[in-house]
Design a protein around this motif. Structure first.
Motif, short mmCIF file in Angstrom:
data_model
loop_
_atom_site.label_atom_id
_atom_site.label_comp_id
_atom_site.label_asym_id
_atom_site.label_seq_id
_atom_site.Cartn_x
_atom_site.Cartn_y
_atom_site.Cartn_z
N CYS A 23 0.86 -1.19 0.00
CA CYS A 23 0.00 0.00 0.00
C CYS A 23 0.89 1.23 0.00
O CYS A 23 1.95 1.24 0.63
N GLN A 24 0.45 2.27 -0.68
CA GLN A 24 1.22 3.51 -0.72
C GLN A 24 0.28 4.69 -0.58
O GLN A 24 -0.71 4.81 -1.30
N TYR A 25 0.60 5.56 0.38
CA TYR A 25 -0.17 6.79 0.56
C TYR A 25 0.62 7.73 1.47
O TYR A 25 1.42 7.29 2.30
N ASP A 26 0.40 9.02 1.28
CA ASP A 26 1.04 10.04 2.13
C ASP A 26 2.54 9.80 2.31
O ASP A 26 3.07 9.86 3.42
N ARG A 27 3.22 9.50 1.22
CA ARG A 27 4.68 9.29 1.25
C ARG A 27 5.11 8.08 2.07
O ARG A 27 6.28 7.94 2.44
N ILE A 42 -8.21 0.31 3.53
CA ILE A 42 -7.44 1.19 2.67
C ILE A 42 -7.10 0.40 1.40
O ILE A 42 -7.09 -0.83 1.40
N ARG A 43 -6.84 1.13 0.35
CA ARG A 43 -6.63 0.49 -0.95
C ARG A 43 -5.29 -0.25 -1.00
O ARG A 43 -4.26 0.27 -0.58
N ARG A 44 -5.32 -1.45 -1.51
CA ARG A 44 -4.10 -2.23 -1.70
C ARG A 44 -3.57 -1.96 -3.11
O ARG A 44 -4.31 -2.06 -4.08
N GLU A 45 -2.29 -1.68 -3.20
CA GLU A 45 -1.65 -1.56 -4.51
C GLU A 45 -1.53 -2.94 -5.16
O GLU A 45 -1.75 -3.10 -6.36
N THR A 97 -1.39 0.26 9.45
CA THR A 97 -1.64 0.21 8.01
C THR A 97 -1.82 -1.22 7.55
O THR A 97 -2.69 -1.53 6.73
N LEU A 101 5.19 3.82 2.25
CA LEU A 101 5.07 2.61 1.45
C LEU A 101 5.08 1.40 2.37
O LEU A 101 6.05 1.16 3.10
N ALA A 110 -5.15 -2.62 5.87
CA ALA A 110 -5.06 -3.18 4.52
C ALA A 110 -5.59 -4.61 4.47
O ALA A 110 -6.22 -5.01 3.49
#
Length: 287
Positions: free
Chosen positions: A12-16, A53-56, A44, A18, A48
């Motif tokens: 997951c990646q968000y708000d800088r 929250i969205r998973r990459e 996180t 990873l 996840a």
């Protein structure tokens, strides 16, 4: 034991930040401790897993089947406790119980009220007047009273006094007496995990540094305290990580008895989980 929870390459990646290809497995009948510094990605990871929250990329399996965000049947079997109780402060505990009865298909009112009696919580009281310890006990009762198979716990004992924490740890141990049950327990209070966990996963800056049985960490690992010259003489395959201090080097080794036999005059201490985390997290590691 068959895995109750499997996490594969979860990213997951968000708000800088990873969360980088996290892999972990929680077998039935076990407690897996997820440790790491504040901001390491513990919360996180749990969010996840639940698809909050969205998973990459990556996959989460619950009892062997993929866990999706809209899988209500599977989520009925998962109890979740976050570090805060996200309920309106004006609600009474009785109102909370009634709300849960409308949410969960297998809600057990009798179980919930039995736990409230056990915890000595007045169900007529509003959430806003409860202490943090009482709120966490209400949250745990909510998680347990729909009879889940998996508990996801995010800092459930943070800020609690030792007696309350001990009560909660006993609850967790009771829960996993059923070999089909399992717990993923995120915390930075490593002494709690020394008491109850079976496995430790160390998350640092969004990456997993290791997963080991707790007994391996506490019974086999060691911290060699030595000077620079002795450190330079060590064989590389004996060293996991090290941390330089002003007058010495603390070296984490995977087999303290073997190193002690090789260096009988060396000081090799039995480590705590906190010391292992500090050397891994703040020191240098073998690549």
């Amino acid at each position: 034991m068959k895995p109750v929870l499997e996490v594969k390459n979860l990213t997951c990646q968000y708000d800088r930040f990873l969360l980088d290809h996290v892999n972990l497995t929680v077998p039935g009948g076990t407690i897996c401790g997820l440790v790491g510094e504040n901001g390491a990605g513990k919360s996180t990871t749990i969010r996840a897993i639940l698809n909050l929250i969205r998973r990459e990329c990556g996959e989460v399996l619950f009892c062997g089947a993929p866990l999706y965000g809209d899988d209500r049947e599977a989520k009925e079997k998962i109890g979740v406790v976050f570090d805060s109780l996200f309920l309106h402060g004006e609600m009474t505990v009785i109102q909370v119980e009634k709300m849960c009865g409308k949410i969960y298909a297998h809600w057990d009112s009798a179980d919930f009220y039995q736990r409230m009696e056990q915890f000595q919580i007045d169900t007529r009281k509003k959430i806003k007047v409860l202490s943090r310890g009482m709120k966490m006990k209400v949250s745990l009762a909510m998680a347990l009273s729909h009879h889940p198979q998996l508990l996801l716990l995010d800092e459930p004992t943070g800020g609690l006094d030792p007696m309350v924490r001990d009560d909660l740890l006993d609850l967790f141990l009771d829960f996993v007496q059923d070999a089909s049950h399992a717990i993923l327990f995120s915390t930075h209070i490593t002494t709690d995990l020394e008491k109850i966990s079976d496995y430790i996963t160390f998350l640092h800056s969004g990456k997993i540094l290791f997963t080991q049985p707790k007994d391996t960490l506490l019974e086999q690992y060691g911290i060699l305290r030595c000077g620079e010259s002795a450190f330079s003489a060590l064989k590389s395959d004996q060293v996991l990580a090290w941390r330089r201090k002003e007058y010495a080097v603390d070296v984490l080794v995977s087999d303290r008895e073997a190193v002690q036999r090789q260096y009988p005059d060396a000081v090799i201490d039995v480590p705590t989980l906190e010391e292992i985390m500090l050397i891994y997290g703040k020191g240098e590691r073998v690549s």
